[in-house]
Motif scaffolding. Structure first.
Motif, short mmCIF file in Angstrom:
data_model
loop_
_atom_site.label_atom_id
_atom_site.label_comp_id
_atom_site.label_asym_id
_atom_site.label_seq_id
_atom_site.Cartn_x
_atom_site.Cartn_y
_atom_site.Cartn_z
N UNK A 407 0.94 -1.44 -0.01
CA UNK A 407 0.02 0.32 0.70
C UNK A 407 0.93 1.53 -0.08
N UNK A 408 2.08 0.80 0.68
CA UNK A 408 2.79 2.67 0.87
C UNK A 408 3.13 2.87 -0.42
N UNK A 409 3.41 2.21 -0.97
CA UNK A 409 4.38 1.47 -2.62
C UNK A 409 3.47 2.20 -4.01
N UNK A 410 3.01 1.86 -3.20
CA UNK A 410 0.72 1.71 -4.84
C UNK A 410 0.62 3.35 -5.05
N UNK A 414 5.11 2.70 -11.08
CA UNK A 414 5.48 3.54 -12.57
C UNK A 414 3.25 2.94 -12.73
N UNK A 415 3.49 3.94 -13.47
CA UNK A 415 1.84 3.72 -14.39
C UNK A 415 2.24 2.55 -15.20
N UNK A 449 -7.80 3.06 -2.35
CA UNK A 449 -8.08 3.79 -2.29
C UNK A 449 -7.71 5.31 -2.28
N UNK A 450 -7.23 5.46 -1.08
CA UNK A 450 -6.30 7.14 -0.85
C UNK A 450 -5.19 7.09 -1.85
N UNK A 451 -4.74 5.38 -1.81
CA UNK A 451 -3.39 6.02 -2.36
C UNK A 451 -3.61 5.76 -3.68
N UNK A 452 -5.06 5.35 -4.54
CA UNK A 452 -4.69 6.10 -5.63
C UNK A 452 -6.05 7.51 -6.39
N UNK A 457 -4.86 12.41 -7.89
CA UNK A 457 -4.87 14.31 -7.79
C UNK A 457 -3.39 15.24 -8.59
N UNK A 458 -1.79 14.12 -7.97
CA UNK A 458 -0.88 14.59 -8.99
C UNK A 458 -0.31 14.60 -9.92
#
Length: 463
Positions: A407-410, A414-415, A449-452, A457-458
Motif C-alpha cells: 500500500x505504501x508503494x502504490x 509506475x503507471x 482508495x486513498x493511494x489511488x 490528484x498528483x
C-alpha cells in the motif's frame, strides 16, 4: 395381473409409491401370508427405478447401458481410494475395470449386442434399462461361480483378480454381487427412508430407526450394506454413531462393536478415513476444507460422547487418521508464511501489458490462511497446538508488513506497472480479510482508495 398393477402404479406420485412400499414391507415383516405381496412389491421397485431412467437422456448415449447396469449400486460408490477396502463401499474406479472384464471374458456376445442396440437413436431409455437388467440376470450366475471358486482356491483368486483389474476391484465385484442379490429388499429400504436423514430420524422409537432395525434384524449378514445405504442419506456421518448406539441400546463402543449393529459405527469410521484421505489428497481448497470440517465434527462427537479406547481397532484407525492429518497440517502451516510472501510478490506483465497472476501460488497461500483459521477449533484434537500458535504469530507479522509495504508503494508505482501492483494489493487484502477479519480488510480498502486518489490528484497537478 402384473399389467394392471403397473398401470395403477404408473398413476401414483413418488410419495404415494413410497407409502405403499412401506406398508407392504411392514406387512411382510409381520409375517402376513399373502402371495400377492411380493408381486406388488416387485412392481413398486420397478416403478421406483423409473426415476433413474428419466435421468438418462442427460448423459451421453454411449454411457447409458453401463450406467443402468450399475444403477443398483449407485449409492454404494465412493470416489476416493480408502486406506483399506471397506465392505459395502465400492470404489467408482473399479466399475470400468469390471465392465471391461464382463464385456471381454464373461458374456462378450451379449454385451456387444446390447451395446450396439443401446446406441441406436430410436431406442428409448426404458429399453436401455431393460437391456441392462437382462445383462445382470445373464451374468450374475457366472460371476457367482467365479467368486465361489476364488474363495476356495488361491490360484483361482489370483487369476480372477488379475482379470478384473486387481484385488480391490475383485472385492468391489463381490460387494456388487451382494448388492445385486439384495435388490429385492435393499430397494424397498431405500424407498422407505427419507432422502435426508438427521439425528432426529435416529431417536429411539422414530419410524426410520424402527425401519432400519427391522431390516437389519432380518438381514444381519448384510448389515454393512444397509449401513452403506443409510450413510449416503445422512446429513452428517457422526449421526451413524448415534444410530448404532440407539440400535444397540448402549453408549459403549465395546458393546456396540459386539452387537449386530456394529456395521453402522464401522461405516462412520470408514467415513473418517475418507475425510482424511481427501484432506491429504491434493484436492481443491473447497473440497479440502469441507472434508476437514466433516472429520472434525465426527471426531468431536467421538471424543465427547464415547470412550474410543473401549474399541481398540476403531481407536487404532482414528489414531492413524489423526497422525496423517497432523503431518499434513504441520507441513502446510510451516510453509504458510513463505507461500504468502511468494503470493504477494508484484507479478510480471505479459506481452499485452496484463499482470501474469500466479493462481496456484495464491491458492496455496489461501489454503494456509484458511487452515490456520480452522485450527482455532481443531488444533487440540489434531495435536497441532504448537505449530498453530507459531504460525499465527508468523502470519500476523508477514501479512501486516507485506500489505503495508504494498500500500505504501502504490502511490509511487509506475503507471505501466500499476495493474500488476493493484493485483498484489488486492491479493493481500483478500488474505488479510480471511486472517484478520472484515473490519481490518475494509480499513485496507480505504487505504488503497486513498493511494489511488492521491495518484489522480498528483497527475492533475502535474498536467
Amino acid at each position: 395381473m402384473s399389467v394392471k398393477i403397473r398401470s395403477y402404479l404408473d398413476a401414483l406420485s413418488v410419495q404415494a409409491l413410497r407409502t405403499l412400499m412401506r406398508g407392504l414391507e411392514n406387512a411382510r415383516a409381520r409375517g402376513t401370508d399373502d402371495p400377492h405381496i411380493d408381486l406388488i412389491l416387485d412392481a413398486c421397485i420397478a416403478a421406483s427405478r423409473r426415476g433413474e431412467v428419466d435421468r438418462l437422456p442427460r448423459q451421453p448415449r454411449r454411457d447409458w447401458l453401463q450406467r443402468m447396469f450399475f444403477a443398483p449400486i449407485a449409492d454404494l460408490l465412493v470416489d476416493e481410494n480408502l486406506p483399506h477396502k471397506e465392505r459395502g463401499r465400492i470404489t467408482r474406479a473399479s466399475l470400468p475395470l469390471i465392465w471391461t472384464w464382463l464385456q471381454r471374458d464373461v458374456a462378450p456376445e451379449a454385451f456387444a449386442s446390447a451395446g450396439e442396440r443401446a446406441l441406436r437413436l430410436e431406442v428409448e431409455p426404458e429399453e436401455v434399462a431393460t437391456l441392462a437388467e437382462d445383462l445382470r440376470d445373464l451374468v450374475m450366475p457366472r460371476i457367482d461361480e467365479e467368486i465361489a471358486a476364488a474363495r476356495v482356491d488361491d490360484r483361482a483368486r489370483q487369476r480372477l483378480a488379475m482379470q478384473v483389474g486387481g484385488e480391490r476391484a475383485l472385492r468391489d465385484l463381490a460387494d456388487m454381487m451382494e448388492a445385486f442379490h439384495g435388490i429385492s429388499w435393499l430397494d424397498p429400504l431405500r424407498e422407505s427412508l427419507p432422502e435426508r436423514l438427521t439425528v432426529w430420524d435416529f431417536k429411539p422409537g422414530s419410524p426410520s430407526l424402527r425401519r432400519i432395525k427391522a431390516v437389519t434384524d432380518r438381514k444381519r449378514d448384510h448389515a454393512i450394506m444397509i449401513a452403506a445405504v443409510v450413510l449416503r442419506r445422512v446429513e452428517a456421518p457422526e449421526a451413524l454413531l448415534l444410530l448404532a448406539s440407539n440400535l444397540a441400546e448402549t453408549p459403549s463402543l465395546r458393546k456396540i462393536a459386539a452387537s449386530p449393529y456394529a456395521a453402522f459405527a464401522e461405516m462412520a469410521f470408514s467415513e473418517a478415513e475418507r475425510f482424511a484421505a481427501i484432506v491429504c489428497g491434493g484436492f481443491s481448497n473447497t473440497v479440502l476444507f469441507e472434508a476437514l470440517g466433516g472429520y472434525h465434527a465426527l471426531v468431536k462427537t467421538l471424543d465427547r460422547q464415547f470412550e474410543l479406547e473401549e474399541a481398540p481397532e476403531w481407536h487404532r484407525r482414528i489414531a492413524a487418521t489423526r497422525r496423517s492429518l497432523s503431518r499434513f497440517i504441520t507441513g502446510e502451516l510451516e510453509a504458510a508464511a513463505s507461500n504468502i510472501r511468494r503470493a504477494l510478490a508484484v507479478p510480471q506483465l505479459d506481452g499485452d501489458g496484463q499482470p501474469q497472476i500466479d493462481t496456484p501460488t495464491i491458492e496455496e497461500a489461501k489454503r494456509g490462511v484458511l487452515l490456520l483459521s480452522r485450527m482455532r477449533d481443531a488444533a487440540e484434537s489434531l495435536a497441532a497446538n504448537e505449530i498453530t500458535a507459531r504460525t499465527r504469530q508468523a502470519l500476523d507479522q508477514t501479512l501486516e508488513i507485506k500489505t503495508r509495504a504494498l500500500l505504501g508503494a502504490l502511490a509511487d508505482s509506475p503507471e505501466a506497472r500499476l495493474s500488476a501492483h493493484l493485483a498484489a494489493v488486492d491479493t493481500a487484502i483478500c488474505l488479510c480479510e480471511t486472517h484478520f477479519g472484515k473490519d481490518y480488510a475494509d480499513l485496507l480498502r480505504r487505504s488503497r482508495k486513498a493511494a489511488l486518489s492521491s495518484r489522480t490528484q498528483e497527475t492533475r497537478a502535474t498536467g
